[in-house]
Scaffold this motif. Structure first.
Motif, mmCIF file in Angstrom:
data_model
loop_
_atom_site.group_PDB
_atom_site.id
_atom_site.type_symbol
_atom_site.label_atom_id
_atom_site.label_comp_id
_atom_site.label_asym_id
_atom_site.label_seq_id
_atom_site.Cartn_x
_atom_site.Cartn_y
_atom_site.Cartn_z
ATOM 1 N N GLY A 78 0.837 -1.207 0.000
ATOM 2 C CA GLY A 78 0.000 0.000 0.000
ATOM 3 C C GLY A 78 0.865 1.247 0.000
ATOM 4 O O GLY A 78 0.563 2.247 -0.667
ATOM 5 N N ALA A 79 1.984 1.200 0.757
ATOM 6 C CA ALA A 79 2.904 2.342 0.802
ATOM 7 C C ALA A 79 3.464 2.607 -0.587
ATOM 8 O O ALA A 79 3.572 3.757 -1.026
ATOM 9 N N ALA A 80 3.803 1.534 -1.286
ATOM 10 C CA ALA A 80 4.352 1.696 -2.646
ATOM 11 C C ALA A 80 3.331 2.331 -3.572
ATOM 12 O O ALA A 80 3.665 3.177 -4.400
ATOM 13 N N LYS A 81 2.087 1.944 -3.406
ATOM 14 C CA LYS A 81 1.049 2.517 -4.260
ATOM 15 C C LYS A 81 0.926 4.027 -4.000
ATOM 16 O O LYS A 81 0.762 4.816 -4.925
ATOM 17 N N THR A 82 1.035 4.413 -2.745
ATOM 18 C CA THR A 82 1.033 5.846 -2.401
ATOM 19 C C THR A 82 2.198 6.558 -3.103
ATOM 20 O O THR A 82 2.037 7.641 -3.666
ATOM 21 N N ILE A 83 3.363 5.943 -3.072
ATOM 22 C CA ILE A 83 4.556 6.544 -3.695
ATOM 23 C C ILE A 83 4.363 6.653 -5.212
ATOM 24 O O ILE A 83 4.549 7.716 -5.813
ATOM 25 N N LEU A 84 3.945 5.539 -5.818
ATOM 26 C CA LEU A 84 3.895 5.478 -7.285
ATOM 27 C C LEU A 84 2.764 6.330 -7.858
ATOM 28 O O LEU A 84 2.814 6.731 -9.019
ATOM 29 N N ALA A 85 1.754 6.613 -7.043
ATOM 30 C CA ALA A 85 0.668 7.483 -7.519
ATOM 31 C C ALA A 85 1.210 8.881 -7.827
ATOM 32 O O ALA A 85 0.701 9.580 -8.697
#
Ligand code: SF4
Length: 460
Positions: free
Chosen positions: A76-83
């Motif tokens: 989920g953290a990665a998705k926040t970053i990649l967004a």
């Protein structure tokens, strides 16, 4: 120079063993283990109006992704970053975090020890990439076709955002691989295990991006045709020109290399034990490329590596951290030295003569007349690159340049209708991967808005 100097310069491959080579080119920092990431995430204060987030050129919600790691949700953290930054994995490896998010982290300001934001970002994005699942989906098709020229950080970022918004993208690049500087330009130990290709392939998983490699603007594809055949064009051309030393003679001797081209060769060499390097190497320049060339020459087995920079250490473009990396790897940094003359025998570099400099009022640099000679088998030029406007001019309407690069407005529009640009080829901004990613993202949103507005007008 000493009389004992050998006539033949010593440039050879395989000077050090395979084990040492592997060690020298391994990850600069080993990635965080899961428990280390949790401990580090616990150090974050989750600041309101977080200064780290404001310092990030792509505005990643840093406190949110760190909280997600803390809560055991690295994907989920990665998705926040990649967004916010689809190249968040590479940026975690190459961003000068010490002068961006980590410089302003309140724990740095209070204790001199920032939260390791870059390492946490890498931890999260690595976990997501391991899943093999692309976290975003495309919007319904708009039926619009957009040409993106250049598959470096700006082009990849733009192509991904456009594809996500439902457009069909054709992504052109002159080289044989995707990634631009990520693949060809940065030191090998910063992005190990073919990470640039893994990340590019991960980005393409969004779908809707048709890749055409080996296609150079002005040679195989032409701006006038792209403007005619596509609904919009994005140019992420990078900097293809190399500045000359400006010496009266000696710029064509063997053993004098363009550092950018040498790093590209190194990055594409499968067996580093076959790549020749001098025993004594001098690198001219003070930026990241100079550091990358010097550290890698040392890592390949050069015994004496010197960076010669014309101004004082504080004026170097390479950050204090990069300078420290070079120093700990045994590279000598000598300042206030400007190149005067390449010394050669039988057409091959054997040394370089430099003149001492002083900085006067207003930062004016002048030579003192005193010279220094450094013996060298190889000399690398790392004194900056320039934009070559091939393919962006000579077609009737040219694109306006500003200080030698493409002029763009805040939305990354060029002066040519239907053409946007971003990354190192545009004027203003810093030549950083993360800035190029932001340029591509902003341009994609602007292209999307412009096409939607045009559709509304047509429907009225
Ligand atoms: Fe956490 Fe530092 Fe950012 Fe505050 S500034 S949110 S402590 S990383």
């Amino acid at each position: 120079m000493s009389d004992a100097r050998p006539i033949r310069p010593d440039i050879s491959a395989g000077r050090i063993g395979a084990d040492m080579l592997a060690r020298n080119f391994s990850d600069l920092h080993p990635p965080l283990e899961a428990h280390e990431a949790l401990v580090e995430a616990d150090r974050c204060y989750f600041c309101y109006d977080a200064p780290c987030m404001q310092a990030c050129p792509t505005s990643i919600d840093i406190p949110l992704f760190i909280r997600e790691i803390q809560g055991g949700n690295p994907v989920g953290a990665a998705k926040t970053i990649l967004a916010s930054n689809i190249l968040g994995g590479m940026c975690a490896r190459v961003c000068p975090t010490e002068t961006l998010c980590e410089e302003v982290c309140v724990r740095e300001v209070a204790e001199g020890q920032p939260v390791k934001i870059g390492m946490l970002q890498r931890y999260a994005t690595d976990r997501l990439m391991e899943t093999g699942v692309h976290p975003f989906t495309r919007a319904p098709s708009t039926g619009r076709r957009i040409a993106v020229v250049g598959a470096g950080p700006a082009g990849l970022s733009c192509a991904h955002r456009l594809a996500m918004l439902g457009h069909d993208v054709t992504l052109f690049d002159a080289r044989e691989k995707l990634g631009g500087l990520n693949e060809y330009g940065i030191a090998a130990y910063k992005a190990t295990e073919d990470f640039a290709q893994a990340e590019a392939n991960f980005i393409l998983k969004i779908g809707g991006i048709d890749v055409r490699l080996g296609q150079a603007l002005g040679r195989d594809i032409h701006l006038a045709d792209l403007r005619r055949d596509f609904d919009a064009v994005f140019l992420g051309l990078g900097l293809a020109g190399v500045n000359a030393l400006g010496l009266s003679e000696g710029e064509d001797h063997q053993g004098l290399h363009d550092a950018v081209a040498w790093i590209a060769d190194l990055r594409q060499t499968r067996d580093l034990s076959e790549l020749p390097v001098g025993r004594r190497v001098v690198v001219i320049g003070g930026g990241m490329t100079a550091i990358d060339a010097a550290v890698q020459a040392q890592a390949l087995g050069a015994e004496e590596v010197t960076i010669a920079y014309r101004r004082g250490r504080e004026a170097m473009n390479a950050s204090a951290y990069e300078q420290e990396v070079a120093a700990t790897r045994g590279v000598h940094i000598r300042c206030n030295l400007q190149p005067k003359r390449i010394l050669a025998e039988a057409g091959h570099v054997v040394g370089i003569e430099l003149e001492r400099t002083v900085t006067g009022p207003g930062g004016r640099l002048s030579g003192t007349g005193e010279t220094v000679t450094i013996e060298a088998d190889q000399v690398f030029k790392a004194i900056g690159q320039s934009f070559l406007p091939h393919g962006t001019d000579g077609e009737g309407e040219g694109i306006a340049l500003e200080r030698g690069r493409i002029a763009v407005d805040a939305d990354r529009r060029t002066t040519l209708a239907g053409v946007w640009a971003g990354g190192d080829c545009v004027a203003g901004g810093e030549d950083l991967t993360v800035v190029a990613v932001e340029d591509g993202k902003i341009a994609a949103e602007s292209i999307h808005a412009a096409l939607a507005a045009a559709e509304r007008v047509a429907a009225e």
